[in-house]
Design an enzyme around this catalytic site. Sequence first.
Site, PDB file in Angstrom:
ATOM      1  CE  LYS A 279     -92.534  -1.604-122.655  1.00 21.42           C
ATOM      2  NZ  LYS A 279     -90.838  -2.130-123.655  1.00 21.42           N
ATOM      3  NE  ARG A 314     -96.601  -7.491-125.913  1.00 22.81           N
ATOM      4  CZ  ARG A 314     -96.755  -6.999-124.944  1.00 22.81           C
ATOM      5  NH1 ARG A 314     -95.786  -5.560-124.324  1.00 22.81           N
ATOM      6  NH2 ARG A 314     -97.277  -7.380-123.425  1.00 22.81           N
TER       7      ARG A 314
END
Length: 337
Positions: A279, A314
């Site tokens: 991210k 994840r």
Amino acid sequence: MTLYYRPIARFGEEPTRYSFPLAGGLCWFDTVAVHRRDGGLRHIPAGDLPDDVLDNLTRQRPAVAGLDLSAPRLMGILNVTPDSFSDGGQFNAPDAALTHALAMQDAGAAIIDIGGESTRPGAADVEIADEIARTAPVIAAIRAQSAVPISIDTRKAAVGDAALNAGANLVNDVAAFTYDPALADVAAQAGVPVCVMHAQGTPADMQIDPSYDDVLLDVYDFLQERVSVAVAAGIPRDQIVVDPGIGFGKTVAHNLTLLRGIAIFHGLGCPVLLGASRKRFISTIGGGAEATDRISGSVAVALFAARRGVQILRVHDIFATKQALDLEWAIGGAAMT
């Protein structure tokens, strides 16, 4: 006034005589931070918790989609899209997608998460027929060669239904059934587990000045409400996974607050999933111009979360994350099985 209980999780130390296992896993706690919406914060011994709260925080989480959650499990990301932020276009050809899925399984992924619609900031909606055409054939191809659990990353009931018919085992909805409420009914009728995630806004607008009264408690309340919706649809509570939604309508400060407080979500009595891999906030803090420069930072975040009892991570980079977890668990005196 509502109280929120955040266990002070520990791992790799000798538990104290007053400690309890966190969610039946290898982390433990003997102290709990009690949060209030007026900003109040105090710490209490774990033994002083109300019985129902202690049960939620300590109870062993049953297997989900065949995953034993007594130790962290890796969910491999497979985006069959042309425009996902990290790997868009790399795996949208069916042969490439199948090869990558099997490689992630070989590297240690316990479940493969397949998405046919980018949810990066600014992304537009994808037509249902296009999303099904991207995902269902890949799921069927993987299922023909492997028994690895598969989750379908979608907000749409028709896409979820097609994916489950193709062999998927879990529905992972970044909108937590707010975009298409019928998706909860699809999952309930199929008897599969679900993951509900928090997002503020939609991918198209979620990063336009996101704001909260208290991001940690606001996300907790949202997930608590969405778990109740899923239960009302007929999905057993112990088959509902919760995800705080790092990067989905959050600033860097919001993301950091959620990560620091992530153990609070064990209070929902559900397994916790974290999706922070590659991210943007990782490069904002640690540098690196490209998404592929964020691997080390992603592993650091995954380790931090695992030490706080997060059951499902994840990630894009399976080998690097599994290697780090294997070492962390070995040093802490627990084998990853």
